[in-house]
Scaffold this active site. Structure first.
Site, PDB file in Angstrom:
ATOM      1  N   ASP A  34      34.024  15.303  24.913  1.00 55.97           N
ATOM      2  CA  ASP A  34      33.689  14.470  23.760  1.00 55.97           C
ATOM      3  C   ASP A  34      34.617  13.266  23.790  1.00 55.97           C
ATOM      4  OD1 ASP A  34      31.924  14.835  21.114  1.00 55.97           O
ATOM      5  OD2 ASP A  34      33.755  13.755  20.583  1.00 55.97           O
ATOM      6  N   ARG A  36      36.274  12.277  21.367  1.00 56.64           N
ATOM      7  CA  ARG A  36      37.472  12.653  20.599  1.00 56.64           C
ATOM      8  C   ARG A  36      37.975  14.028  21.048  1.00 56.64           C
ATOM      9  NH1 ARG A  36      33.827  11.631  16.921  1.00 56.64           N
ATOM     10  NH2 ARG A  36      33.634   9.459  16.386  1.00 56.64           N
ATOM     11  N   TYR A 140      16.951   4.265  16.100  1.00 55.38           N
ATOM     12  CA  TYR A 140      17.091   5.634  16.601  1.00 55.38           C
ATOM     13  C   TYR A 140      15.808   6.062  17.326  1.00 55.38           C
ATOM     14  CZ  TYR A 140      17.810  10.751  16.202  1.00 55.38           C
ATOM     15  OH  TYR A 140      17.945  12.104  16.437  1.00 55.38           O
TER      16      TYR A 140
HETATM   17  N1  SER Z   1      18.279  14.642  12.253  1.00 54.06           N
HETATM   18  C1  SER Z   1      17.958  13.337  12.776  1.00 54.06           C
HETATM   19  C2  SER Z   1      18.139  12.284  11.761  1.00 54.06           C
HETATM   20  O1  SER Z   1      17.895  12.570  10.603  1.00 54.06           O
HETATM   21  C3  SER Z   1      16.550  13.305  13.251  1.00 54.06           C
HETATM   22  O2  SER Z   1      16.464  13.733  14.542  1.00 54.06           O
HETATM   23  O3  SER Z   1      18.466  11.192  12.095  1.00 54.06           O
END
Ligand code: SER
Length: 315
Positions: A34, A36, A140
């Site tokens: 990791d 950290r 994301y």
């Molecule tokens: N748990 C994630 C999020 O809420 C979704 O993959 O960003």
């Protein structure tokens, strides 16, 4: 899998996957890393501090430790990704790109989680199919779709054994997620025990897919150990265990803690993200191609979560 490297082992999934894999494959065969330091992971096996964006350091470790399988768990989650989109792209794609390259050079299998966040507002909302429109509106999600495609490219172009699942919101009790849209479904259990009240950032009526961590860990191993001849898909499989709204999980907890109360203070960023994601996924392909089957539902998960968190004696 014989010699396993976990990149991003200090996060929500890694902190439990490391322990889970060490039990199956042997403590010394599961190398956790990791960015950290992590004393807890270092106590039960090899641990190295590693920045996944440092390709040379990653390759050095894979070569020295004779790694044959990599779990790349590095990612900024959806809500934090909207606050820092460029950083999210650099970290999420940078770690994946380095993992793919090192997997190609050193002949490793590679697992990278995808997510329900890979879908967007134009994907079918209910029973979202395995193969369908994927036009996410978060950074994301953009990283997850790009990552799925890049991982498939490495498989078809170079023969790298890349495999992945689209995780729903993961509910766990070892390490907090942090920065995700589904995090509320973890926080609600802690607040139920700690304070007896919870303020929910997700609006009433918003369904999202969820899964308890023990199912998620089992999915990782079952997919990575699956017979490759049976895999029609690779990156990435829809999997799910349950789908609920804030009021449904609240009611489930209240059955066990009658004094528990919940109100709403909706976070507009999380509201928009949640609204763009599926209500429930169709995981038939995972069931057919590698035998996926969840073992935990909302009721059994709620019993276990409350039990484990109660024992933590939180103030
Ligand atoms: N748990 C994630 C999020 O809420 C979704 O993959 O960003």
């Amino acid at each position: 899998m014989k010699r396993i490297l976990i990149v991003g082992a200090g996060g929500q999934i890694g902190s439990e996957l490391t322990t889970y894999l060490r039990k199956i494959y042997g403590d010394t065969n599961v190398i956790a890393t990791d960015v950290r330091p992590n004393e807890r992971l270092a106590e039960t096996g090899p641990f190295f501090t590693l920045d996944a964006l440092d390709a040379e350091a990653l390759a050095g470790l894979v070569s020295r430790e004779k790694i044959d399988a990599i779990f790349n768990l590095v990612a900024l989650l959806s809500a934090v990704g909207e606050a820092k989109p460029q950083v999210a792209w650099q970290i999420n794609m940078g770690a994946l790109n380095n993992s793919l390259e090192v997997a190609r050079q050193y002949n490793c299998a590679l697992f990278t989680p995808s997510s329900i966040g890979a879908f967007g507002p134009t994907s079918p909302k209910d029973k979202t199919p395995q193969d369908t429109v994927m036009r996410p509106t978060t950074m994301y999600g953009v990283c997850k779709v790009a990552g799925e495609m890049l991982s498939d490219y490495y498989f078809t172009r170079y023969g790298v054994d890349t495999r992945s699942v689209r995780f729903p919101g993961l509910i766990s009790n070892v390490t907090f997620p942090g920065g995700g849209t589904t995090d509320y479904a973890v926080e609600i259990y802690y607040e139920a025990i700690r304070t007896g009240k919870f303020t929910c950032p997700i609006p009433q009526g918003e369904y999202m897919d969820m899964m308890y961590m023990p199912d998620a860990l089992r999915a990782c191993v079952e997919l990575m150990e699956a017979d490759p001849a049976k895999l029609i898909h690779r990156n990435s499989f829809n999997i799910t265990a349950m789908s609920f709204t804030p009021e449904i999980i609240y009611a489930e907890i209240k059955k066990r803690l009658p004094e528990f109360t919940m109100d709403y203070n909706v976070d507009p960023v999380k509201q928009a993200i949640a609204a763009s994601w599926p209500n429930s996924l169709d995981d038939t392909c995972a069931r057919d191609e590698w035998g996926w089957k969840p073992e935990w539902n909302l009721s059994s998960m709620t019993d276990d979560m409350l039990d484990v968190i109660r024992k933590k004696n939180l103030k």
